[in-house]
Design an enzyme around this catalytic site. Structure first.
Site, short mmCIF file in Angstrom:
data_model
loop_
_atom_site.label_atom_id
_atom_site.label_comp_id
_atom_site.label_asym_id
_atom_site.label_seq_id
_atom_site.Cartn_x
_atom_site.Cartn_y
_atom_site.Cartn_z
N LYS A 1 0.82 -1.22 0.00
CA LYS A 1 0.00 0.00 0.00
C LYS A 1 0.85 1.26 0.00
CE LYS A 1 -2.61 0.18 3.58
NZ LYS A 1 -1.87 1.03 4.52
N THR B 1 4.02 1.45 -0.93
CA THR B 1 4.74 1.45 -2.21
C THR B 1 3.85 1.99 -3.32
OG1 THR B 1 6.04 -0.46 -1.49
CG2 THR B 1 5.97 -0.03 -3.86
N ARG C 1 2.65 8.33 6.85
CA ARG C 1 3.00 8.19 8.26
C ARG C 1 4.50 7.92 8.41
NH1 ARG C 1 0.36 3.19 9.48
NH2 ARG C 1 0.52 2.95 7.23
N LYS D 1 7.41 -6.32 10.96
CA LYS D 1 6.59 -5.67 9.95
C LYS D 1 7.42 -4.91 8.92
CE LYS D 1 2.88 -2.24 9.53
NZ LYS D 1 3.68 -1.11 9.00
N ALA E 1 -3.17 1.87 13.10
CA ALA E 1 -4.61 1.84 12.85
C ALA E 1 -5.32 0.72 13.61
CB ALA E 1 -4.89 1.69 11.35
N PHE F 1 -3.07 0.00 7.65
CA PHE F 1 -3.67 -1.32 7.56
C PHE F 1 -4.81 -1.33 6.53
CE2 PHE F 1 -1.84 -1.82 11.99
CZ PHE F 1 -0.81 -2.62 11.57
N PHE G 1 2.83 -8.62 -8.75
CA PHE G 1 4.09 -9.28 -8.42
C PHE G 1 4.55 -10.07 -9.64
CE2 PHE G 1 2.92 -7.96 -4.33
CZ PHE G 1 3.90 -8.26 -3.40
N TRP H 1 6.69 -1.10 -7.93
CA TRP H 1 7.89 -1.63 -7.29
C TRP H 1 9.01 -1.80 -8.32
CZ3 TRP H 1 11.32 -5.61 -7.68
CH2 TRP H 1 12.14 -5.87 -6.57
#
Length: 551
Positions: free
Chosen positions: A67, A69, A90, A101, A269, A297, A377, A405
């Site tokens: 998210k 990225t 954030r 994480k 969150a 999240f 991906f 990405w």
């Protein structure tokens, strides 16, 4: 293949003055922290009223959604189609960085930089919040030790201490041991810094005066007459604000493609409201034609909280909403083991797709255009992408496959062009509930309309707390539900899109400074623990200052 940190370290960054110049920020407003970071002085000089795009996602999984990225790559895509754009994100918490994480600077060729600085202590915002929080803790215990003029009942002190690292040993502690000179013994505990109400206050404040007003309303406990005691009663509002005088200013950095990025604040969150500061978002709106922000999240947590809490404080609703999904994550929701996600499995993909379907439906409830970004991906097959695209079309929204990405902004230009059109809508925003609604009506609105549950059960403790909230009129505040991020339910193991379940509420916590009531559900923790193999075990720094192992 290069790692994220290797890609970031090989990038040629521009001086932060050049990034600020893109937005028309003059030198008087800029406080550089070296060559590539700066804070922006308040109030803002920008007068644009840019469109606002919210990026949210399906429930996070071990397979990855990307998210952040996508948010960064989308900002670069807007720049590539010659649109004035800034993103608001954030700041990373040190706990997840050192844990499992990871950081919060994106990945591949869609990153904000300098990633090492941002992922570690950055400009000192989190240390300042930690110090302000723990200074208040010390002042509370000092007040009790020196006569307790406010008649505080030590058994009711609700203000814990904080540290910005995952440390399960500190969840429940005894303080004040060591005799009369060492304070008054009582039970206490630690939360992680991102769970601090001061973090939420910093992220919801419009200016220094607003910050001070909110700080003064923090409830630290109750006196022997069962009346609340606040920071204002302790007369320490000014001291706490002083410690936050620099932290309240948004930070400006850049993406690898030199798109301006405001990175500021970072409540989780799953235990708080999960959005960057409204000052960072306001800066992006004031200085650019398109502002892109991300909520923490999944859409059931950060997305809902941005729409029902943050955007109200911001004074602006999103013009469009992006829901990020991946084939891998949906296959995991469909029952595929993590080790087998690289294998084509359309059946499992479609079995897990209802998780995305519910998030789409939820976001559409708010009346604004919703677009899905399929974060591709390399292992995704053409058959899987086609199957997912067809499923999304059946939900009545458009989708675009993105490759940020691998390709940076070039991997999301189609999505960017679609969002330019979507932002021109004038559809009215539809709130999920009104603050004046009955507390249980608000709670049931989230549980039934967002989570897909059928019922809410309050513990005996929560029922007593609700009676107290109503007595004091606090029940008219918005609600901020603390829940596992991995499931629509309060059970992290229930993936997909379960229905007709019950949400169990164990406690209600009034956060008057932040301006909401925290609803603690299930087993969600405000102090996480470290995993079996913390990321910290793989980190190092060389004699020349090169950092390794930081993702």
């Amino acid at each position: 293949m290069k790692t994220d940190i290797e890609i970031s370290q090989s990038a040629q960054l521009q001086n932060i003055n050049e990034i600020a110049a893109q937005l028309g920020i003059n030198e008087d407003q800029l406080e550089p922290y070296g060559k590539y970071k700066a804070k922006i002085n308040l109030p803002f000089s920008g007068e644009k009223n840019g469109k606002l795009i919210l990026v949210t996602s399906i429930n996070p999984t071990a397979a990855g959604e990307g998210k952040t990225t996508l948010t960064i790559g989308l900002g670069d895509a807007f720049k590539r189609i010659n649109k004035s754009c800034a993103i608001a994100l954030r700041e990373p918490s040190l706990g997840p960085v050192m844990g499992i994480k990871g950081g919060a600077t994106g990945g591949g060729y869609a990153q904000v930089a300098p990633m090492e600085d941002i992922n570690l202590f950055f400009t000192g915002d989190f240390p300042a919040i930690t110090e302000a929080h723990d200074t208040l803790s010390a002042l509370i215990d000092n007040h009790i030790h020196h006569g307790n003029e406010l008649n505080i009942d030590p058994r009711t002190v609700t203000w814990k201490r904080v540290v910005d690292i995952n440390d399960r040993e500190l969840r429940h502690v005894i303080v004040g041991l060591g005799g009369r000179t060492s304070g008054v013994p009582r039970e206490d505990g630690f939360d992680i810094t991102v769970a601090s109400e001061i973090m939420a206050i910093l992220c919801l404040s419009n200016n220094l005066d607003d910050l001070k007003q909110r700080l003064s309303k923090i409830i630290i406990g109750y006196n022997y007459d069962r009346e609340p005691v606040t920071v204002g009663d302790l007369k320490v509002t000014g001291a706490l604000a002083l410690l936050l005088k620099d932290a309240i200013k948004p930070n400006l950095v850049q993406t690898l493609e030199h798109t301006p990025a405001f990175v500021h604040g970072g409540p989780f969150a799953n235990i708080a409201h999960g959005c960057n500061s409204i000052l960072a978002t306001k800066a992006a709106i004031n200085y650019s034609d398109y502002a892109i922000t991300e909520a923490g999240f999944g859409a059931d947590l950060g997305g809902e909280k941005f729409l029902d809490i943050t955007s109200k404080a911001l004074g602006k609703r999103p013009d469009a909403i992006v829901v990020v999904a991946t084939v891998r994550a949906l296959k995991l929701n469909g029952g595929v083991a993590k080790d087998n996600l690289d294998e084509e499995n359309v059946e499992a993909l479609l079995k897990g797709a209802p998780n995305l379907g519910r998030h789409i439906k939820n976001m559409k409830q708010y009346g604004k255009p919703v677009v899905v970004a399929i974060n591709k991906f390399t292992s995704d097959t053409e058959e899987e992408i086609n199957a997912l695209t067809d499923f999304i079309s059946e939900q009545g929204v458009k989708s675009y496959t993105t490759t940020v990405w691998e390709n940076g902004g070039a991997g999301a230009t189609e999505l960017a062009n679609e969002l330019v059109k979507a932002c021109d809508n004038d559809d009215p925003f539809i709130p999920l509930y009104n603050d004046e609604d009955d507390f249980m009506v608000k709670l049931n609105s989230v549980v039934k309309k967002i989570y897909g549950g059928k019922d809410v059960v309050l513990s005996s403790k929560a029922k007593k707390q609700l009676t107290e909230l109503k007595k004091r009129g606090w029940d008219k505040l918005p609600i901020c539900i603390a829940k596992t991020q991995y499931s629509f339910t309060d059970d992290a193991k229930q993936l997909g899109a379960p229905k007709d379940f019950t949400i169990n509420v164990r406690e209600l916590q009034p956060k008057l400074g932040a301006g909401f009531i925290v609803v603690l559900t299930g087993k969600v923790l405000t102090m996480p623990g470290l995993p079996t193999h913390p990321a910290a075990l793989d980190m190092d720094i060389q004699n020349d200052g090169t950092i390794t192992g930081l993702f």
